[in-house]
Design an enzyme around this catalytic site. Structure first.
Site, short mmCIF file in Angstrom:
data_model
loop_
_atom_site.label_atom_id
_atom_site.label_comp_id
_atom_site.label_asym_id
_atom_site.label_seq_id
_atom_site.Cartn_x
_atom_site.Cartn_y
_atom_site.Cartn_z
CG HIS A 188 -0.35 0.23 2.50
ND1 HIS A 188 0.29 -0.76 3.20
CD2 HIS A 188 -0.23 1.35 3.23
CE1 HIS A 188 0.77 -0.25 4.31
NE2 HIS A 188 0.47 1.01 4.37
CE1 TYR A 189 5.99 -0.71 1.31
CE2 TYR A 189 4.63 -0.87 3.27
CZ TYR A 189 5.59 -1.40 2.43
OH TYR A 189 6.12 -2.62 2.70
#
Length: 137
Positions: free
Chosen positions: A40-41
């Site tokens: 997700h980053y």
């Protein structure tokens, strides 16, 4: 992986060390982080692994080496980052890359350690830093 979890307080999604492949207590450690697009980053369009997370991965590898090298404190001690110096980000790390992290002990005394870390992709340096960490008292 279970051994890594005993040495670091980090858990998914912020555990950034996938595997430790070699270490010499009091000397050095080599670890890997596989950078994947589904994390997700990762920036959506560019698929770039943020440089601050490269530094965090180096810090986590340093923490593992500090625990493995602990002489003056118990083996169950955890070490926490207290300083990051002479840090340089040299190249981008993107989804699909395998980030190799090498850490060397400069010194460890009285529960405080100084280390030199290098992160690379395919043998090409991506980042370097000097890190300091201290044992939890």
């Amino acid at each position: 992986m279970s051994e890594i979890l005993t040495m670091l307080p980090h858990r998914f999604p912020f555990l950034l060390i996938d595997r430790v492949v070699d270490y010499q207590p009091g000397q050095s450690l080599e670890a890997y982080k596989l950078v994947t697009a589904n994390e997700h980053y990762i920036a959506t369009r560019s698929h770039v692994f943020p440089p601050v997370l490269i530094a965090e991965a180096m810090a986590q590898a340093t923490g593992i080496l500090a625990v493995l090298s602990a002489v003056e404190v118990s083996a169950e001690s955890r070490f926490f980052l207290i300083g990051l110096d002479r840090t340089s980000f040299i190249r981008r790390v993107e989804a699909g890359d395998q980030l190799a992290i090498k850490v060397q002990v400069s010194r460890i005394t009285q529960g405080v350690g100084k280390f030199r870390a290098e992160a690379s992709v395919g043998g090409v340096p991506a980042a370097v830093a000097e890190l300091m960490c201290a044992a939890q008292v």
